[in-house]
Design an enzyme around this catalytic site. Sequence first.
Site, mmCIF file in Angstrom:
data_model
loop_
_atom_site.group_PDB
_atom_site.id
_atom_site.type_symbol
_atom_site.label_atom_id
_atom_site.label_comp_id
_atom_site.label_asym_id
_atom_site.label_seq_id
_atom_site.Cartn_x
_atom_site.Cartn_y
_atom_site.Cartn_z
ATOM 1 N N HIS A 85 -3.252 4.510 4.962
ATOM 2 C CA HIS A 85 -4.962 3.658 4.585
ATOM 3 C C HIS A 85 -6.413 4.124 3.746
ATOM 4 O O HIS A 85 -6.952 3.456 3.310
ATOM 5 C CB HIS A 85 -5.218 3.240 6.279
ATOM 6 C CG HIS A 85 -5.748 1.827 5.736
ATOM 7 N ND1 HIS A 85 -6.454 1.147 5.745
ATOM 8 C CD2 HIS A 85 -7.778 2.784 6.177
ATOM 9 C CE1 HIS A 85 -7.256 -0.073 5.899
ATOM 10 N NE2 HIS A 85 -8.540 1.592 6.504
ATOM 11 N N ARG A 143 0.991 -1.540 0.170
ATOM 12 C CA ARG A 143 0.144 0.056 0.016
ATOM 13 C C ARG A 143 0.753 1.245 0.079
ATOM 14 O O ARG A 143 1.900 1.578 1.483
ATOM 15 C CB ARG A 143 -0.796 0.047 1.626
ATOM 16 C CG ARG A 143 -2.087 0.657 0.865
ATOM 17 C CD ARG A 143 -2.534 0.792 2.538
ATOM 18 N NE ARG A 143 -1.941 1.902 3.637
ATOM 19 C CZ ARG A 143 -1.943 1.871 4.490
ATOM 20 N NH1 ARG A 143 -2.351 0.470 5.017
ATOM 21 N NH2 ARG A 143 -1.386 1.983 5.372
ATOM 22 N N TYR A 160 3.337 5.293 11.454
ATOM 23 C CA TYR A 160 3.671 3.925 11.650
ATOM 24 C C TYR A 160 4.523 3.353 10.589
ATOM 25 O O TYR A 160 4.371 1.445 11.284
ATOM 26 C CB TYR A 160 2.378 2.851 12.595
ATOM 27 C CG TYR A 160 1.495 3.028 11.106
ATOM 28 C CD1 TYR A 160 1.353 2.488 9.723
ATOM 29 C CD2 TYR A 160 -0.077 4.277 10.469
ATOM 30 C CE1 TYR A 160 0.951 2.116 8.677
ATOM 31 C CE2 TYR A 160 -0.592 4.195 10.186
ATOM 32 C CZ TYR A 160 -0.518 3.389 8.743
ATOM 33 O OH TYR A 160 -1.509 3.364 7.442
#
Length: 369
Positions: A275, A271, A284
């Site tokens: 998100h 990805r 993160y």
Amino acid sequence: MLLQLESGYRTRNIALKPVASFQIAYSQFLDSHGKTVQPLPAFACDPQNLVALYRWMVLMRAYDAKAIALQRTGQLGTFASLLGKEAVEAGVGSAMGKDDVFLMTYRENGAQLMRGVSLKELFLYWGGDERGMNYAGPRRDFPICITIAAHATHAVGVAYAMKLRREPRAAVCALGDGATSKGDFYEGLNAAGAWQLPLVFVVTDNQWAISVPRSRQSAAQTLAQKAIAAGIEGAQVDGNDVIAVRHAMDQALAKARAGGGPTLIEAISYRLSDHTTADDASRYRSPDELAEAWKREPLLRLRAYLTEAGAWDKAREDALLKECNEQVQAAAQAYLDTPAPAVDQMFDHLYAQLPAALARQRAAALGGD
């Protein structure tokens, strides 16, 4: 293998006999530099077939960039980017037949476009207008499922109906890696295997379930091996290689339509985006990890292969970028020019006969007593 049992002062060794063994195969045709690593399947031997897939992938990326721009300027709601998984989308979308049924999450807009859902319809949906899911094209495809893995059991129902009717078609259920940790997913796998349904599960393993890395989601070496417990075939492919995805889908769909049962395909990807537009992935994951992932992204490797094969060049690339951007811009403007739905629409498509409580709310919303 020996099992050692202790009983009092005596130790007994009991021989165990293996009753089953399993293997998960990995498939790749183009490496990250666009070089072939094994003979290509028949469809990929004609560069023009790959050019067609590349054109779709470029359109997906143009759409994705425009949707994020619209969200950032307050003209679209929270959006889930597909950046980095264009090869999965193109492989799935190109392999499916018009009579197959697609059940997807919020990150499969690329395959939806290839299935006949319009850019305007997708913009409408992300703008909060449910008319965007009333597809003019693939009428039997399901609406976008936001609830993680809930559509896995819906896909079982669709595939079961196909089997009962003895129809030579298949259902395709697309999920993310995080969805494979949900009970709905395991229930869907188990039912599909027990009933040998014409169903293909496609799991995009993009390494992050929101902020949870793949390493903390499951101790399984692969996600494809989760199919084993259900008695179905599991396979892993390079999800940044559109040829590998398309080839795996062709095989799985042919098997499903012929009555051979379900398949689980795990497509390894990454990805490249947050998100959703409500997320900040820099909190993160490291910038070095992201930079390495960009070196393996799907458009880069396919473009390199086509250029080396003499089927692509800068002039065609520039023309395609202009064409896609114009197409996306026109669809975005059509979305922005669409009048908002009437207030009564939030009531009129819920029940065959509206309950009294909601009938009163409807009347109040329309200015009645």
